[in-house]
Motif scaffolding. Structure first.
Motif, PDB file in Angstrom:
ATOM      1  N   ARG A   1     -48.519 -14.283 -17.646  1.00  0.00           N
ATOM      2  CA  ARG A   1     -48.094 -12.889 -17.763  1.00  0.00           C
ATOM      3  C   ARG A   1     -49.295 -11.952 -17.800  1.00  0.00           C
ATOM      4  NH1 ARG A   1     -45.951 -11.603 -23.306  1.00  0.00           N
ATOM      5  NH2 ARG A   1     -48.188 -11.326 -23.597  1.00  0.00           N
ATOM      6  N   ASP A   2     -50.325 -12.333 -18.574  1.00  0.00           N
ATOM      7  CA  ASP A   2     -51.519 -11.497 -18.649  1.00  0.00           C
ATOM      8  C   ASP A   2     -52.196 -11.372 -17.292  1.00  0.00           C
ATOM      9  OD1 ASP A   2     -51.147 -11.001 -21.298  1.00  0.00           O
ATOM     10  OD2 ASP A   2     -52.599 -12.480 -22.018  1.00  0.00           O
ATOM     11  N   LEU A   3     -52.225 -12.474 -16.526  1.00  0.00           N
ATOM     12  CA  LEU A   3     -52.826 -12.415 -15.200  1.00  0.00           C
ATOM     13  C   LEU A   3     -52.034 -11.491 -14.282  1.00  0.00           C
ATOM     14  CD1 LEU A   3     -53.890 -16.108 -14.485  1.00  0.00           C
ATOM     15  CD2 LEU A   3     -55.368 -14.148 -14.876  1.00  0.00           C
TER      16      LEU A   3
ATOM     17  N   ASN B   1     -54.979  -3.467 -32.053  1.00  0.00           N
ATOM     18  CA  ASN B   1     -53.743  -3.359 -31.283  1.00  0.00           C
ATOM     19  C   ASN B   1     -53.230  -4.750 -30.906  1.00  0.00           C
ATOM     20  OD1 ASN B   1     -56.074  -2.811 -29.046  1.00  0.00           O
ATOM     21  ND2 ASN B   1     -54.401  -3.974 -28.135  1.00  0.00           N
ATOM     22  N   PRO B   2     -51.916  -4.920 -30.829  1.00  0.00           N
ATOM     23  CA  PRO B   2     -51.360  -6.223 -30.470  1.00  0.00           C
ATOM     24  C   PRO B   2     -51.664  -6.572 -29.021  1.00  0.00           C
ATOM     25  CG  PRO B   2     -49.622  -4.577 -30.541  1.00  0.00           C
ATOM     26  CD  PRO B   2     -50.858  -3.915 -31.067  1.00  0.00           C
ATOM     27  N   GLY B   3     -51.900  -7.867 -28.766  1.00  0.00           N
ATOM     28  CA  GLY B   3     -52.224  -8.327 -27.414  1.00  0.00           C
ATOM     29  C   GLY B   3     -53.709  -8.528 -27.258  1.00  0.00           C
ATOM     30  N   GLY B   4     -54.103  -9.696 -26.742  1.00  0.00           N
ATOM     31  CA  GLY B   4     -55.520  -9.970 -26.532  1.00  0.00           C
ATOM     32  C   GLY B   4     -56.063  -9.199 -25.343  1.00  0.00           C
ATOM     33  N   LEU B   5     -57.333  -9.407 -25.057  1.00  0.00           N
ATOM     34  CA  LEU B   5     -57.947  -8.770 -23.887  1.00  0.00           C
ATOM     35  C   LEU B   5     -57.331  -9.335 -22.621  1.00  0.00           C
ATOM     36  CD1 LEU B   5     -61.616  -8.854 -25.173  1.00  0.00           C
ATOM     37  CD2 LEU B   5     -60.202  -6.826 -24.887  1.00  0.00           C
ATOM     38  N   VAL B   6     -57.189  -8.492 -21.614  1.00  0.00           N
ATOM     39  CA  VAL B   6     -56.469  -8.854 -20.401  1.00  0.00           C
ATOM     40  C   VAL B   6     -57.383  -9.564 -19.403  1.00  0.00           C
ATOM     41  CG1 VAL B   6     -55.160  -7.950 -18.437  1.00  0.00           C
ATOM     42  CG2 VAL B   6     -54.878  -6.940 -20.701  1.00  0.00           C
ATOM     43  N   GLY B   7     -56.804 -10.542 -18.687  1.00  0.00           N
ATOM     44  CA  GLY B   7     -57.540 -11.218 -17.625  1.00  0.00           C
ATOM     45  C   GLY B   7     -58.777 -11.904 -18.144  1.00  0.00           C
ATOM     46  N   ASP B   8     -59.910 -11.695 -17.461  1.00  0.00           N
ATOM     47  CA  ASP B   8     -61.153 -12.368 -17.845  1.00  0.00           C
ATOM     48  C   ASP B   8     -62.091 -11.447 -18.624  1.00  0.00           C
ATOM     49  OD1 ASP B   8     -61.711 -10.690 -15.757  1.00  0.00           O
ATOM     50  OD2 ASP B   8     -62.917 -12.110 -14.627  1.00  0.00           O
TER      51      ASP B   8
ATOM     52  N   PRO C   1     -65.005  -4.133 -14.890  1.00  0.00           N
ATOM     53  CA  PRO C   1     -64.046  -3.243 -14.219  1.00  0.00           C
ATOM     54  C   PRO C   1     -62.744  -3.171 -15.019  1.00  0.00           C
ATOM     55  CG  PRO C   1     -65.037  -4.764 -12.645  1.00  0.00           C
ATOM     56  CD  PRO C   1     -65.459  -5.226 -14.006  1.00  0.00           C
ATOM     57  N   PRO C   2     -62.033  -2.044 -14.956  1.00  0.00           N
ATOM     58  CA  PRO C   2     -60.822  -1.882 -15.778  1.00  0.00           C
ATOM     59  C   PRO C   2     -59.733  -2.854 -15.362  1.00  0.00           C
ATOM     60  CG  PRO C   2     -61.032  -0.091 -14.188  1.00  0.00           C
ATOM     61  CD  PRO C   2     -62.314  -0.854 -14.137  1.00  0.00           C
ATOM     62  N   ALA C   3     -58.971  -3.318 -16.357  1.00  0.00           N
ATOM     63  CA  ALA C   3     -57.821  -4.191 -16.121  1.00  0.00           C
ATOM     64  C   ALA C   3     -56.727  -3.760 -17.085  1.00  0.00           C
ATOM     65  CB  ALA C   3     -58.203  -5.659 -16.338  1.00  0.00           C
ATOM     66  N   PRO C   4     -55.979  -2.695 -16.785  1.00  0.00           N
ATOM     67  CA  PRO C   4     -54.989  -2.169 -17.722  1.00  0.00           C
ATOM     68  C   PRO C   4     -53.814  -3.114 -17.921  1.00  0.00           C
ATOM     69  CG  PRO C   4     -54.806  -1.056 -15.611  1.00  0.00           C
ATOM     70  CD  PRO C   4     -56.034  -1.910 -15.533  1.00  0.00           C
ATOM     71  N   ARG C   5     -53.360  -3.213 -19.162  1.00  0.00           N
ATOM     72  CA  ARG C   5     -52.179  -4.014 -19.454  1.00  0.00           C
ATOM     73  C   ARG C   5     -50.909  -3.274 -19.024  1.00  0.00           C
ATOM     74  NH1 ARG C   5     -51.893  -8.055 -22.945  1.00  0.00           N
ATOM     75  NH2 ARG C   5     -53.737  -7.366 -24.094  1.00  0.00           N
ATOM     76  N   ASN C   6     -50.943  -1.949 -19.100  1.00  0.00           N
ATOM     77  CA  ASN C   6     -49.774  -1.123 -18.777  1.00  0.00           C
ATOM     78  C   ASN C   6     -50.139  -0.142 -17.663  1.00  0.00           C
ATOM     79  OD1 ASN C   6     -48.125  -2.129 -21.112  1.00  0.00           O
ATOM     80  ND2 ASN C   6     -49.764  -1.148 -22.274  1.00  0.00           N
ATOM     81  N   PRO C   7     -50.202  -0.603 -16.409  1.00  0.00           N
ATOM     82  CA  PRO C   7     -50.738   0.242 -15.325  1.00  0.00           C
ATOM     83  C   PRO C   7     -50.040   1.579 -15.152  1.00  0.00           C
ATOM     84  CG  PRO C   7     -50.603  -2.050 -14.613  1.00  0.00           C
ATOM     85  CD  PRO C   7     -49.931  -1.977 -15.938  1.00  0.00           C
TER      86      PRO C   7
END
Length: 575
Positions: free
Chosen positions: A150-152, A327-334, A344-350
């Motif tokens: 899901r995070d990916l 905040n809930p939820g770990g860091l996104v992607g790598d 580079p940005p990797a938003p969880r909620n684009p």
């Protein structure tokens, strides 16, 4: 990706450390299994999937990762292995299809041939043809669990919880939340033609109501607390004034839309955010214990990057000497705490983030973390600490004394057209508390590759004149803060004298220990022993021992491998 030259330089370190110690998120070493070609192909498929899901990287084939010594570690790849066949095998057994590039590296050891498998992952997540997969996290391949997939998907924009349709009507929008959103955007000089739109037109222009239906993102930005609670279970924020680790004196909770939540949280934190007043010429400037810019960025990051499917609130804990924003939820992607500064940005909620970008409340180029760091560093304070704690991300601000000399220096440099960037500030702050810095330390500190870190240090020496270089050049180089600048920035004592005293004391102690051990017939000392004894890092120990051997012929250099030792051999003794 690591180049052939990058890997060649790393191989030179195998006489000192195992290949495993050189591995990183984007680098793996694999022994070539010559007993079973089919098993080796299976391994290549698995590691290609793992590396691609981790964001891509380089796999060096033909090196054992748990052995010290080049000759023992570099076994090589058989010359008959055809890389085109390997590419076809990986392509046929991965989904989506992976087509890694292979490069050859000639070496004098083993078969004389290493292969570099360069893996890219633009279409994550990947699995093998049977649906199995893993993801590279730091130096290991972890199972590609449901939450990891899901995070990916979120990181790649293929899944976005904030873009889901909400069970809401246009009457569920809050006029006060929309006005708070406009005020915040106007303060950031958002386009006026956007801010003068009607409520409905503004939501439409921000792309928050495709086909006329409100989304979760629309409610998070402008919904009533009741509508948000119906659609986003567990959404909210909590602010605690902590007496100690387990007790708090005051608590507030809220469930308003993000712009209102931001205002309330800022108001509560700023109520206990002391001011230092500094006079510069005819003007008086006020500086908070926690810079307001950094606070705003950290709170906005927590609000817009939270995992709202976890049903947990944003939590702000304000201790007497620190502030924690989680905040809930770990860091996104790598993204990791070790690369977040320039990643580079990797938003969880684009969808949510895209609306905030249009309003200029957040930056598409991921400058928020850099801004937080810079706000603290410019005032002579340590930068924020960012860490993952289980399934949450926590940003910690330390309450630290404002440094008037450092702030004045930064202001004067800016007025002269020499603005200090985050990397330069990190180096300067480090050198106010440490006698020297080398390339590897600067790379870790600035979250850069060693080549870019070296460029920064060189520029600070030759172009800015902040630093002075020492050492023998190349890997033996180190930099110190110029003595007059050290004094100007409020440093105590003479850093050059402190460094000389520290190194001379270390030399004296090492010589004494080696002589005593030789007299007792005991073994010498390894580099690891020396680092532990002197509290110096690897490059400093290497430089120190080189200087000692030049001055004392009785001191013998170690051989190869982890157990190799420096020994004292009295004059006239034969070995």
């Amino acid at each position: 990706m690591r180049s052939v030259q990058d890997v060649r330089e790393l191989l030179d370190r195998l006489d000192e450390v195992e290949a495993d110690a050189l591995e990183a998120q984007d680098l793996d070493f694999k022994r070539w299994d010559g007993r079973s070609l089919s098993d080796m192909r299976r391994t290549l498929i698995d590691v290609a999937v793992c590396m691609a899901n981790g964001g891509g990287g380089t796999v060096v084939l033909g090196v054992a990762d748990r052995v010290i010594g080049r000759r023992a570690a570099i076994l090589g790849v058989p010359p008959e292995i055809d890389t085109n066949t390997l590419v076809r095998e990986i392509y046929a057994n991965t989904d989506p299809r992976l087509t890694p590039d292979f490069e050859e590296l000639s070496v004098p050891e083993g078969t004389g041939r290493l292969l570099l498998m360069q893996v890219r992952g633009p279409m994550r997540p990947y699995t093998d043809s049977a649906g199995r997969g893993s993801i590279r996290i730091d130096k290991s391949c972890e199972p590609l669990t449901g939450s990891a997939r899901r995070d990916l998907l979120m990181a790649s924009g293929q899944a976005d919880y904030s873009a889901q349709p909400a069970e809401a009507t246009w009457s569920d929008l809050s006029p006060s939340a929309l006005e708070a959103l406009r005020r915040a955007a106007r303060a950031e000089r958002s386009p006026e033609d956007l801010l003068t739109l009607s409520d409905r037109d503004l939501i439409d222009r921000l792309g928050l109501a495709p086909n006329g239906r409100l989304t979760i993102a629309a409610l998070l930005l402008a919904g009533t607390p009741e509508a948000i609670a119906r659609n986003v279970s567990g959404y909210g924020w909590t602010h605690l004034r902590m007496r100690n680790a387990t007790e708090y004196s005051d608590r507030a909770d809220g469930g308003e839309a993000l712009p209102v939540a931001l205002i309330r949280l800022l108001d509560r934190v700023m109520a206990d955010n002391p001011i230092a007043t500094v006079q510069q010429g005819l003007y008086h400037f006020e500086y908070r214990a926690y810079p307001e810019l950094a606070l705003r960025e950290a709170l906005l990051n927590a609000l817009c990057h939270a995992d709202y499917q976890r049903g947990a609130p944003i939590i702000v804990k304000q201790y007497p000497q620190r502030l924690e924003i989680s905040n809930p939820g770990g860091l996104v992607g790598d993204i990791t705490p070790e690369n977040i500064l320039h990643h580079p940005p990797a938003p969880r909620n684009p969808m949510l983030v895209n609306a905030l970008v249009q309003l200029r409340l957040v930056n598409r180029s991921n400058l928020g973390v850099s801004r937080m760091f810079k706000a603290f560093l410019l005032e002579g304070k340590p930068p924020p600490a960012i860490e993952e704690r289980g399934e949450s991300v926590t940003v910690t601000f330390l309450r630290h004394e404002f440094s008037e000399p450092f702030r004045r220096f930064a202001q004067e440099e800016s007025e002269a057209g020499r603005d200090l960037d985050v990397d330069q500030l990190l180096v300067l702050q480090h050198l106010l508390t440490h006698p020297e810095i080398d390339t590897s330390t600067a790379a870790r500190l600035c979250q850069r590759g060693e080549a870019l870190a070296r460029e920064t240090l060189n520029a600070m020496e030759t172009e800015r004149g902040y630093l002075e270089r020492g050492g023998a050049g190349g890997r033996g180089s180190y930099w110190t803060l110029r003595a007059d600048l050290h004094r100007r920035l409020g440093g105590s004592g003479d850093p050059d004298r402190q460094r000389r005293i520290s190194l001379e004391a270390a030399k004296t102690r090492i010589l004494s220990l080696l002589q005593e051990r030789a007299a007792r017939g005991e073994p010498g000392l390894t580099n690891e022993d020396l680092r532990r004894i002197t509290h110096l890092d690897r490059s400093q120990v290497v430089r120190l021992m080189r200087e000692l051997r030049a001055a004392h012929p009785e001191l013998r250099a170690p051989g190869r491998g982890r157990g190799a030792q420096h020994r004292w051999v009295p004059a006239g003794t034969t070995e």
